[in-house]
Write a protein that holds these residues in place. Structure first.
Motif, PDB file in Angstrom:
ATOM      1  N   PRO A   1       1.345  -0.699   0.030  1.00  0.00           N
ATOM      2  CA  PRO A   1      -0.175   0.098   0.234  1.00  0.00           C
ATOM      3  C   PRO A   1       0.807   1.178   0.386  1.00  0.00           C
ATOM      4  CG  PRO A   1      -0.365  -1.292   1.422  1.00  0.00           C
ATOM      5  CD  PRO A   1       0.629  -1.990   0.615  1.00  0.00           C
ATOM      6  N   MET A   2       0.410   2.027  -0.342  1.00  0.00           N
ATOM      7  CA  MET A   2       1.196   3.701   0.099  1.00  0.00           C
ATOM      8  C   MET A   2       1.719   4.464   0.962  1.00  0.00           C
ATOM      9  SD  MET A   2      -0.695   5.294  -3.935  1.00  0.00           S
ATOM     10  CE  MET A   2       0.683   6.755  -3.675  1.00  0.00           C
ATOM     11  N   THR A   3       0.519   3.971   1.649  1.00  0.00           N
ATOM     12  CA  THR A   3       0.707   4.151   3.388  1.00  0.00           C
ATOM     13  C   THR A   3       0.283   3.286   4.517  1.00  0.00           C
ATOM     14  OG1 THR A   3      -1.620   5.446   3.538  1.00  0.00           O
ATOM     15  CG2 THR A   3       0.349   6.944   1.985  1.00  0.00           C
ATOM     16  N   PRO A   4       0.796   3.502   5.201  1.00  0.00           N
ATOM     17  CA  PRO A   4       0.005   2.110   6.077  1.00  0.00           C
ATOM     18  C   PRO A   4      -1.592   3.077   6.660  1.00  0.00           C
ATOM     19  CG  PRO A   4       2.172   3.432   7.137  1.00  0.00           C
ATOM     20  CD  PRO A   4       1.520   4.249   6.035  1.00  0.00           C
ATOM     21  N   PRO A   5      -2.586   2.017   6.847  1.00  0.00           N
ATOM     22  CA  PRO A   5      -3.961   2.194   7.168  1.00  0.00           C
ATOM     23  C   PRO A   5      -3.400   3.578   8.385  1.00  0.00           C
ATOM     24  CG  PRO A   5      -3.232  -0.341   7.262  1.00  0.00           C
ATOM     25  CD  PRO A   5      -1.688   0.939   7.205  1.00  0.00           C
ATOM     26  N   ILE A   6      -4.770   4.332   8.062  1.00  0.00           N
ATOM     27  CA  ILE A   6      -5.069   5.310   8.659  1.00  0.00           C
ATOM     28  C   ILE A   6      -6.122   5.117   9.712  1.00  0.00           C
ATOM     29  CG2 ILE A   6      -6.528   7.396   8.886  1.00  0.00           C
ATOM     30  CD1 ILE A   6      -4.530   7.408   6.016  1.00  0.00           C
ATOM     31  N   SER A   7      -5.943   5.255  10.805  1.00  0.00           N
ATOM     32  CA  SER A   7      -7.010   5.410  12.177  1.00  0.00           C
ATOM     33  C   SER A   7      -7.245   6.954  12.113  1.00  0.00           C
ATOM     34  CB  SER A   7      -6.836   4.381  13.533  1.00  0.00           C
ATOM     35  OG  SER A   7      -7.173   3.297  13.498  1.00  0.00           O
ATOM     36  N   ASN A   8      -8.552   6.965  11.607  1.00  0.00           N
ATOM     37  CA  ASN A   8      -9.065   8.499  12.453  1.00  0.00           C
ATOM     38  C   ASN A   8     -10.735   8.610  13.284  1.00  0.00           C
ATOM     39  OD1 ASN A   8      -9.053   9.698   9.307  1.00  0.00           O
ATOM     40  ND2 ASN A   8     -10.798   8.194   8.340  1.00  0.00           N
ATOM     41  N   ARG A   9     -10.046   9.221  14.152  1.00  0.00           N
ATOM     42  CA  ARG A   9     -10.390   9.786  15.442  1.00  0.00           C
ATOM     43  C   ARG A   9     -11.643  11.422  14.651  1.00  0.00           C
ATOM     44  NH1 ARG A   9      -5.304   8.895  17.478  1.00  0.00           N
ATOM     45  NH2 ARG A   9      -4.447  10.977  16.850  1.00  0.00           N
ATOM     46  N   PHE A  10     -12.708  10.621  14.345  1.00  0.00           N
ATOM     47  CA  PHE A  10     -14.010  11.886  14.322  1.00  0.00           C
ATOM     48  C   PHE A  10     -15.015  11.709  14.932  1.00  0.00           C
ATOM     49  CE2 PHE A  10     -13.031  10.917   9.344  1.00  0.00           C
ATOM     50  CZ  PHE A  10     -12.525  11.739   9.701  1.00  0.00           C
ATOM     51  N   GLN A  11     -15.330  12.417  15.390  1.00  0.00           N
ATOM     52  CA  GLN A  11     -16.434  12.847  17.219  1.00  0.00           C
ATOM     53  C   GLN A  11     -17.871  13.127  16.167  1.00  0.00           C
ATOM     54  OE1 GLN A  11     -15.949  14.379  20.659  1.00  0.00           O
ATOM     55  NE2 GLN A  11     -17.759  13.394  21.166  1.00  0.00           N
ATOM     56  N   GLU A  12     -18.991  12.013  16.069  1.00  0.00           N
ATOM     57  CA  GLU A  12     -20.375  13.167  15.311  1.00  0.00           C
ATOM     58  C   GLU A  12     -20.580  13.315  16.734  1.00  0.00           C
ATOM     59  OE1 GLU A  12     -22.062  10.189  12.629  1.00  0.00           O
ATOM     60  OE2 GLU A  12     -20.130   9.997  11.811  1.00  0.00           O
ATOM     61  N   ILE A  13     -21.745  14.968  16.586  1.00  0.00           N
ATOM     62  CA  ILE A  13     -22.676  15.161  17.628  1.00  0.00           C
ATOM     63  C   ILE A  13     -23.602  15.059  16.997  1.00  0.00           C
ATOM     64  CG2 ILE A  13     -23.114  17.061  18.531  1.00  0.00           C
ATOM     65  CD1 ILE A  13     -20.015  17.682  18.969  1.00  0.00           C
TER      66      ILE A  13
ATOM     67  N   ALA B   1     -19.174  16.384  11.617  1.00  0.00           N
ATOM     68  CA  ALA B   1     -18.511  15.640  13.133  1.00  0.00           C
ATOM     69  C   ALA B   1     -16.604  16.777  13.226  1.00  0.00           C
ATOM     70  CB  ALA B   1     -17.395  14.265  12.432  1.00  0.00           C
ATOM     71  N   TRP B   2     -16.448  16.250  14.308  1.00  0.00           N
ATOM     72  CA  TRP B   2     -15.044  17.250  15.082  1.00  0.00           C
ATOM     73  C   TRP B   2     -14.063  15.720  14.756  1.00  0.00           C
ATOM     74  CZ3 TRP B   2     -15.104  21.829  17.202  1.00  0.00           C
ATOM     75  CH2 TRP B   2     -16.327  22.252  17.542  1.00  0.00           C
ATOM     76  N   ASP B   3     -13.166  16.854  13.878  1.00  0.00           N
ATOM     77  CA  ASP B   3     -12.038  16.058  12.943  1.00  0.00           C
ATOM     78  C   ASP B   3     -10.684  15.956  14.820  1.00  0.00           C
ATOM     79  OD1 ASP B   3      -9.705  14.506  12.848  1.00  0.00           O
ATOM     80  OD2 ASP B   3      -9.859  15.782  10.163  1.00  0.00           O
TER      81      ASP B   3
END
Length: 243
Positions: free
Chosen positions: A24-36, A42-44
């Motif tokens: 893969p071109m990048t490692p996997p990404i873990s996003n920290r989004f919070q939906e309200i 969402a908050w990033d």
């Protein structure tokens, strides 16, 4: 050549060729989004990189069925995951490497004197792409160095300290300065600071009570190291780093 080197052993030496690979071109990404509830979007709160997985489909050959199976057993021994993380270099990019270990059972689909199998390497602690050559420098005052990668490089520092007040700083290409400061009661010793593992050691013991500040991350391009106070000498090691 269409192969790879794992822990110093090239696949050709065991009659293994690479049919295809998925890096893969990048490692996997873990996003920290919070939906309200009731709000658009969402908050990033940022993200982090997870372990990278590399899949390599190979074919192994032999002079006969028995020879092929012996090659397979020797290759399995080379890949033994109990040996831990090792350097992986693919022939098409001989100046780049990955650090990982096998993380799957390796089924062997046999057809006559050859067998096909897929290896999954997991790059856990070091999920990025790195330069094969370890970059090393030693200085006592100021030392400029160019980071040729396109992602931050995290060095290991070996610091000879005469005790008491002192500091080591890194001024990055983006203008930010990161600093590690020794406390006035820090003993004279050799300190090792690993900015990947985020450890500080002095004569085999933790040294967090004597050193405070920033974990160094070298920016792409020109970076300048500097030592001051009672710091006698600093040796840094790092690898050019890409995503």
């Amino acid at each position: 050549m269409n192969g790879f080197t794992f822990d110093g052993v090239h696949s050709d030496s065991l009659n293994v060729v690479v049919n295809k690979k998925n890096i893969p071109m990048t490692p996997p990404i873990s996003n920290r989004f919070q939906e309200i509830k009731g709000f658009d979007g969402a908050w990033d709160y940022g993200m982090s990189y997870d372990p990278r997985e590399i899949e390599v489909e190979c074919t192994i050959f032999g002079d006969g069925t028995s020879s092929m199976k012996n090659n397979a057993r020797r290759f399995a021994s080379v890949l033994n995951p109990r040996k831990g993380t090792k350097m992986i270099i693919f022939d098409d990019e001989p100046d780049k490497c990955y650090f990982g270990r096998v993380s799957n059972q390796i089924p062997l689909e046999q057809v006559g004197q050859m067998g096909t199998f897929t290896i999954q390497f997991t790059c856990a602690q070091m999920p990025h792409t790195y330069g094969v050559d370890l970059r090393v420098g030693t200085y006592s005052t100021v030392f400029p160095v160019t980071h040729n990668g396109m992602y931050v490089a995290k060095p290991t520092l070996t610091i000879t300290h005469n005790g008491g007040d002192g500091a080591v700083s890194l001024t990055r290409n983006d203008g930010n300065t990161l600093t590690l400061t020794f406390s006035s009661d820090s003993p004279a010793s050799v300190y090792e600071i690993d900015c990947i593992e985020k450890t500080m050691v002095e004569t085999g013991s933790a040294a967090y009570q004597y050193v405070s500040g920033d974990w160094f991350e070298m920016d792409e391009g020109e970076n300048t190291y500097e030592a001051s106070g009672n710091v006698a000498e600093v040796t840094f090691e790092f690898r050019d780093t890409w995503l």
